[in-house]
Design a protein around this motif. Structure first.
Motif, PDB file in Angstrom:
ATOM      1  N   LYS A   1      -7.507 -28.728 -12.018  1.00 25.68           N
ATOM      2  CA  LYS A   1      -7.506 -29.471 -10.763  1.00 25.68           C
ATOM      3  C   LYS A   1      -7.875 -30.936 -10.994  1.00 25.68           C
ATOM      4  O   LYS A   1      -8.543 -31.281 -11.958  1.00 25.68           O
ATOM      5  CB  LYS A   1      -8.507 -28.841  -9.785  1.00 25.68           C
ATOM      6  CG  LYS A   1      -8.132 -27.429  -9.347  1.00 25.68           C
ATOM      7  CD  LYS A   1      -9.147 -26.896  -8.352  1.00 25.68           C
ATOM      8  CE  LYS A   1      -8.772 -25.488  -7.888  1.00 25.68           C
ATOM      9  NZ  LYS A   1      -9.764 -24.947  -6.919  1.00 25.68           N
ATOM     10  N   ASP A   2      -7.401 -31.796 -10.091  1.00 27.80           N
ATOM     11  CA  ASP A   2      -7.810 -33.198 -10.127  1.00 27.80           C
ATOM     12  C   ASP A   2      -9.325 -33.296  -9.974  1.00 27.80           C
ATOM     13  O   ASP A   2      -9.953 -32.453  -9.309  1.00 27.80           O
ATOM     14  CB  ASP A   2      -7.156 -33.983  -8.991  1.00 27.80           C
ATOM     15  CG  ASP A   2      -5.659 -34.177  -9.192  1.00 27.80           C
ATOM     16  OD1 ASP A   2      -5.187 -33.957 -10.324  1.00 27.80           O
ATOM     17  OD2 ASP A   2      -4.982 -34.546  -8.217  1.00 27.80           O
ATOM     18  N   THR A   3      -9.928 -34.301 -10.587  1.00 28.28           N
ATOM     19  CA  THR A   3     -11.350 -34.522 -10.401  1.00 28.28           C
ATOM     20  C   THR A   3     -11.588 -35.128  -9.021  1.00 28.28           C
ATOM     21  O   THR A   3     -10.650 -35.562  -8.351  1.00 28.28           O
ATOM     22  CB  THR A   3     -11.900 -35.474 -11.476  1.00 28.28           C
ATOM     23  OG1 THR A   3     -11.311 -36.759 -11.306  1.00 28.28           O
ATOM     24  CG2 THR A   3     -11.603 -34.955 -12.875  1.00 28.28           C
ATOM     25  N   GLN A   4     -12.843 -35.172  -8.606  1.00 25.78           N
ATOM     26  CA  GLN A   4     -13.167 -35.700  -7.281  1.00 25.78           C
ATOM     27  C   GLN A   4     -12.748 -37.158  -7.140  1.00 25.78           C
ATOM     28  O   GLN A   4     -12.285 -37.587  -6.086  1.00 25.78           O
ATOM     29  CB  GLN A   4     -14.665 -35.553  -7.013  1.00 25.78           C
ATOM     30  CG  GLN A   4     -15.078 -36.006  -5.607  1.00 25.78           C
ATOM     31  CD  GLN A   4     -16.565 -35.822  -5.354  1.00 25.78           C
ATOM     32  OE1 GLN A   4     -17.294 -35.350  -6.222  1.00 25.78           O
ATOM     33  NE2 GLN A   4     -17.025 -36.213  -4.178  1.00 25.78           N
ATOM     34  N   LYS A   5     -12.919 -37.933  -8.231  1.00 32.24           N
ATOM     35  CA  LYS A   5     -12.634 -39.360  -8.180  1.00 32.24           C
ATOM     36  C   LYS A   5     -11.560 -39.748  -9.182  1.00 32.24           C
ATOM     37  O   LYS A   5     -11.535 -40.869  -9.688  1.00 32.24           O
ATOM     38  CB  LYS A   5     -13.903 -40.163  -8.438  1.00 32.24           C
ATOM     39  CG  LYS A   5     -14.992 -39.927  -7.401  1.00 32.24           C
ATOM     40  CD  LYS A   5     -16.235 -40.737  -7.722  1.00 32.24           C
ATOM     41  CE  LYS A   5     -17.338 -40.481  -6.707  1.00 32.24           C
ATOM     42  NZ  LYS A   5     -18.567 -41.259  -7.034  1.00 32.24           N
ATOM     43  N   GLY A   6     -10.669 -38.853  -9.471  1.00 27.91           N
ATOM     44  CA  GLY A   6      -9.590 -39.141 -10.410  1.00 27.91           C
ATOM     45  C   GLY A   6      -8.405 -38.242 -10.151  1.00 27.91           C
ATOM     46  O   GLY A   6      -8.461 -37.311  -9.339  1.00 27.91           O
TER      47      GLY A   6
ATOM     48  N   PHE B   1      -3.415 -40.191 -16.732  1.00 28.69           N
ATOM     49  CA  PHE B   1      -4.682 -39.819 -16.103  1.00 28.69           C
ATOM     50  C   PHE B   1      -5.223 -41.056 -15.387  1.00 28.69           C
ATOM     51  O   PHE B   1      -5.351 -42.127 -15.985  1.00 28.69           O
ATOM     52  CB  PHE B   1      -5.683 -39.321 -17.156  1.00 28.69           C
ATOM     53  CG  PHE B   1      -5.319 -37.979 -17.728  1.00 28.69           C
ATOM     54  CD1 PHE B   1      -5.993 -36.830 -17.339  1.00 28.69           C
ATOM     55  CD2 PHE B   1      -4.286 -37.863 -18.645  1.00 28.69           C
ATOM     56  CE1 PHE B   1      -5.652 -35.593 -17.856  1.00 28.69           C
ATOM     57  CE2 PHE B   1      -3.931 -36.621 -19.178  1.00 28.69           C
ATOM     58  CZ  PHE B   1      -4.612 -35.485 -18.777  1.00 28.69           C
ATOM     59  N   TYR B   2      -5.524 -40.899 -14.085  1.00 30.22           N
ATOM     60  CA  TYR B   2      -5.909 -42.019 -13.228  1.00 30.22           C
ATOM     61  C   TYR B   2      -7.413 -42.017 -12.955  1.00 30.22           C
ATOM     62  O   TYR B   2      -7.968 -40.989 -12.551  1.00 30.22           O
ATOM     63  CB  TYR B   2      -5.193 -41.938 -11.876  1.00 30.22           C
ATOM     64  CG  TYR B   2      -3.681 -41.995 -11.936  1.00 30.22           C
ATOM     65  CD1 TYR B   2      -2.999 -43.198 -11.776  1.00 30.22           C
ATOM     66  CD2 TYR B   2      -2.923 -40.845 -12.142  1.00 30.22           C
ATOM     67  CE1 TYR B   2      -1.614 -43.259 -11.803  1.00 30.22           C
ATOM     68  CE2 TYR B   2      -1.528 -40.890 -12.174  1.00 30.22           C
ATOM     69  CZ  TYR B   2      -0.889 -42.105 -12.008  1.00 30.22           C
ATOM     70  OH  TYR B   2       0.482 -42.149 -12.038  1.00 30.22           O
ATOM     71  N   GLU B   3      -8.037 -43.172 -13.160  1.00 31.99           N
ATOM     72  CA  GLU B   3      -9.436 -43.435 -12.858  1.00 31.99           C
ATOM     73  C   GLU B   3     -10.380 -42.707 -13.823  1.00 31.99           C
ATOM     74  O   GLU B   3     -10.013 -41.764 -14.497  1.00 31.99           O
ATOM     75  CB  GLU B   3      -9.765 -43.114 -11.399  1.00 31.99           C
ATOM     76  CG  GLU B   3      -8.912 -43.888 -10.404  1.00 31.99           C
ATOM     77  CD  GLU B   3      -8.955 -45.402 -10.580  1.00 31.99           C
ATOM     78  OE1 GLU B   3      -9.980 -45.924 -11.059  1.00 31.99           O
ATOM     79  OE2 GLU B   3      -7.953 -46.063 -10.249  1.00 31.99           O
ATOM     80  N   MET B   4     -11.619 -43.197 -13.871  1.00 33.92           N
ATOM     81  CA  MET B   4     -12.540 -42.865 -14.945  1.00 33.92           C
ATOM     82  C   MET B   4     -12.804 -41.373 -15.103  1.00 33.92           C
ATOM     83  O   MET B   4     -12.811 -40.851 -16.233  1.00 33.92           O
ATOM     84  CB  MET B   4     -13.869 -43.601 -14.736  1.00 33.92           C
ATOM     85  CG  MET B   4     -14.865 -43.390 -15.876  1.00 33.92           C
ATOM     86  SD  MET B   4     -16.412 -44.254 -15.610  1.00 33.92           S
ATOM     87  CE  MET B   4     -15.830 -45.938 -15.598  1.00 33.92           C
ATOM     88  N   GLU B   5     -13.058 -40.671 -14.001  1.00 27.12           N
ATOM     89  CA  GLU B   5     -13.372 -39.258 -14.129  1.00 27.12           C
ATOM     90  C   GLU B   5     -12.250 -38.480 -14.789  1.00 27.12           C
ATOM     91  O   GLU B   5     -12.491 -37.613 -15.636  1.00 27.12           O
ATOM     92  CB  GLU B   5     -13.686 -38.650 -12.748  1.00 27.12           C
ATOM     93  CG  GLU B   5     -15.092 -38.899 -12.281  1.00 27.12           C
ATOM     94  CD  GLU B   5     -15.455 -38.055 -11.067  1.00 27.12           C
ATOM     95  OE1 GLU B   5     -16.613 -38.124 -10.658  1.00 27.12           O
ATOM     96  OE2 GLU B   5     -14.584 -37.329 -10.545  1.00 27.12           O
ATOM     97  N   ALA B   6     -11.020 -38.790 -14.414  1.00 27.08           N
ATOM     98  CA  ALA B   6      -9.883 -38.098 -15.022  1.00 27.08           C
ATOM     99  C   ALA B   6      -9.647 -38.583 -16.453  1.00 27.08           C
ATOM    100  O   ALA B   6      -9.363 -37.781 -17.355  1.00 27.08           O
ATOM    101  CB  ALA B   6      -8.630 -38.308 -14.179  1.00 27.08           C
ATOM    102  N   ILE B   7      -9.777 -39.890 -16.676  1.00 23.70           N
ATOM    103  CA  ILE B   7      -9.609 -40.440 -18.021  1.00 23.70           C
ATOM    104  C   ILE B   7     -10.591 -39.790 -18.991  1.00 23.70           C
ATOM    105  O   ILE B   7     -10.251 -39.471 -20.134  1.00 23.70           O
ATOM    106  CB  ILE B   7      -9.810 -41.973 -18.002  1.00 23.70           C
ATOM    107  CG1 ILE B   7      -8.630 -42.645 -17.289  1.00 23.70           C
ATOM    108  CG2 ILE B   7      -9.963 -42.532 -19.411  1.00 23.70           C
ATOM    109  CD1 ILE B   7      -8.849 -44.129 -17.023  1.00 23.70           C
TER     110      ILE B   7
END
Length: 521
Positions: free
Chosen positions: A158-163, A177-183
């Motif tokens: 699943k996508d992260t809360q902030k990514g 991968f978009y934004e820090m949590e996902a990166i």
């Protein structure tokens, strides 16, 4: 006491001194040549003297890290095919599962293919060695299938809360991968550099800063692991790193450690504040906007709610720290300002709330900030518009594009600085602040577009934003101006930047640089 004569020493718009004296690292006197009796005075041969620059928003350890990464940005790389070729030629391209091949700087808006790269593209280089390449904004990455495999990410992740995880139509990860949590799902699988590796990278960068006339920087994304960032800078200082550093620690990292106290302290290396993220980037269409981006229903990403912001402010108040917030979209800016405007400030000598990037500032929100009980400061980067103009043109309506990075208007209402956000820009050597100075004065993009010349500022105003205003927003004392009692940190230029064509400003480099009265370049 050391005297300097036959100079053009900048004070303010149209105001200059001919001579100065320095003692114990500070400016002790300013005046005329005729008042100097010392026969050993340095003759500056009518060269211009300006303050050293203070980069109020940058990422020094990331810039230092890029020394060993493959550059994938213009003018070196202008297509996905050229990016693949650059990565293939890297000595890091070993095919070994334990050796990550790393690159940085790509942007789909300048690729001739006019699309995002995917894991399928990078798999053409290797399916046995993990590959990760950072976007110019550092708000997204592309990686190959081996990196995805090592991270354990699949269609069920699943996508992260902030990514967000980019996906193919069948739901499988596409390598974006978009934004820090996902990166970090990918990046955290890499073997970290040793403490000694990082020190050596920072020392190399320090020498580059010396040559660029930079005496102070704000590290805007500090972490505690694998090594506490303040320990790195303090050790580098012992080994000859000349720059002042103000550190801003990432709020998520602080929470993971149970919100233990951080002491602000003083000196050349100190903790200035905490860093939060409200949204993403305009180039990546993840900045949180009031209206949808052109030709879609997406308004970007809102990464923080009111309770989290107030929790962070409470922590900052208790620890006497600034709150620094990454905020680019107009909806995000309005959200932050409306929550913070009536809060009583806790710091008296510097803005309590820093808005980082502050890309879209309306007159109404600027008036609200000026009249607020809270003290605000903003740190915009016009180099984004300079280097990524087409991305902004494609992603913003005409009225918002006209408003973007309007520092002349911003400065009429609120403390405004200039900074690089290096390396998160689509330009070679973004840490060279003369590029930022040129973009701010000239207001012409790298591809020749008008960046709204009504927002062009004077050279003297740009110098102030790159020096004394940077010192103010970072809480630095007695630096950033060439005045008696201030640190003797200055650049000597052999060209008069007040009397050259504005398009030539980007080609300027210091002839000599002094920090605290000592010649460092």
């Amino acid at each position: 006491m050391q005297y300097f004569k036959n100079a053009k020493i900048f004070q303010a718009e149209g105001e200059f001194f001919e001579a100065m004296a320095i003692e114990n690292g500070k400016i002790a006197w300013l005046g005329k040549n005729e008042d100097i009796k010392d026969k050993n005075a340095f003759d500056l041969e009518n060269n211009l003297v300006i303050p050293t620059f203070i980069d109020s928003h940058t990422h020094p350890s990331m810039v230092a890290k890029n020394i060993d990464r493959v550059p994938c940005l213009p003018p070196l790389v202008n297509s996905i095919a050229e990016m693949l070729e650059a990565l293939k030629k890297s000595p890091q391209n070993t095919g070994n599962e334990d050796d990550w091949l790393e690159g940085y700087g790509w942007d789909e808006n300048v690729f001739s293919e006019n699309r995002l790269p995917t894991c399928k593209d990078l798999d053409k280089i290797s399916t046995t060695q993990p590959i990760i390449v950072y976007h110019s904004s550092y708000h997204l990455i592309v990686c190959n299938s081996k990196a995805i495999e090592i991270a354990g990410v699949n269609r069920n992740t699943k996508d992260t809360q902030k990514g967000k995880i980019g996906r193919f139509d069948n739901g499988e990860p596409n390598g974006i991968f978009y934004e820090m949590e996902a990166i970090n799902l990918i990046a955290n699988k890499q073997k970290p550099d040793s403490f000694e590796d990082i020190i050596n990278q920072v020392l190399k960068l320090g020498k580059k800063y010396d040559s660029l006339g930079i005496s102070g920087v704000a590290d805007m994304l500090c972490l505690f692991h694998p090594y506490d960032r303040i320990d790195i800078y303090q050790e580098a200082k012992k080994r000859g790193f000349n720059q002042k550093v103000v550190l801003y620690y990432e709020w998520g990292a602080i929470k993971k450690l149970g919100k233990k106290p951080l002491k602000r302290e003083v000196g050349d290396i100190f903790i200035g504040g905490i860093k939060l993220f409200m949204d993403g980037s305009i180039a990546g269409r993840t900045a949180f906007m009031k209206k949808p981006y052109p030709n879609c229903d997406d308004v970007g990403m809102k990464m923080m709610d009111k309770d989290e912001l107030l929790d962070a402010i409470s922590y900052a108040r208790e620890n006497h720290l600034q709150v620094s917030i990454h905020v680019m979209g107009d909806a995000s800016i309005e959200f932050i300002v409306n929550i913070c405007k009536d809060i009583e400030p806790w710091l008296k000598d510097t803005p309590n709330i820093r808005l980082e990037h502050a890309s879209i500032m309306s007159i109404s929100i600027l008036k609200t900030m000026k009249e607020a009980k809270m003290s605000f400061g903003i740190a915009p980067q016009p180099i984004f518009l300079f280097s990524e103009y087409m991305a902004y043109k494609n992603n913003l309506s005409n009225d918002l594009l006209t408003m973007a990075y309007g520092m002349k208007t911003d400065d009429e209402y609120i403390l405004t600085t200039l900074s690089s956000d290096a390396p998160a820009t689509l330009w070679v050597d973004p840490e060279n602040l003369y590029t930022t100075l040129s973009a701010s004065v000239n207001r012409i993009s790298s591809t020749g577009e008008d960046m709204n010349k009504k927002e062009a500022i004077s050279v003297s105003k740009a110098i102030d934003m790159l020096s004394i205003n940077g010192a103010k927003i970072m809480g630095l004392k007695d630096t950033g101006k060439l005045e008696v009692g201030y640190e003797a940190s200055f650049q000597i230029l052999d060209r008069d930047i007040f009397n050259i064509p504005t398009q030539d400003l980007a080609n300027i480099l210091p002839k000599e640089v002094y920090i605290k009265g000592e010649k460092v370049f």
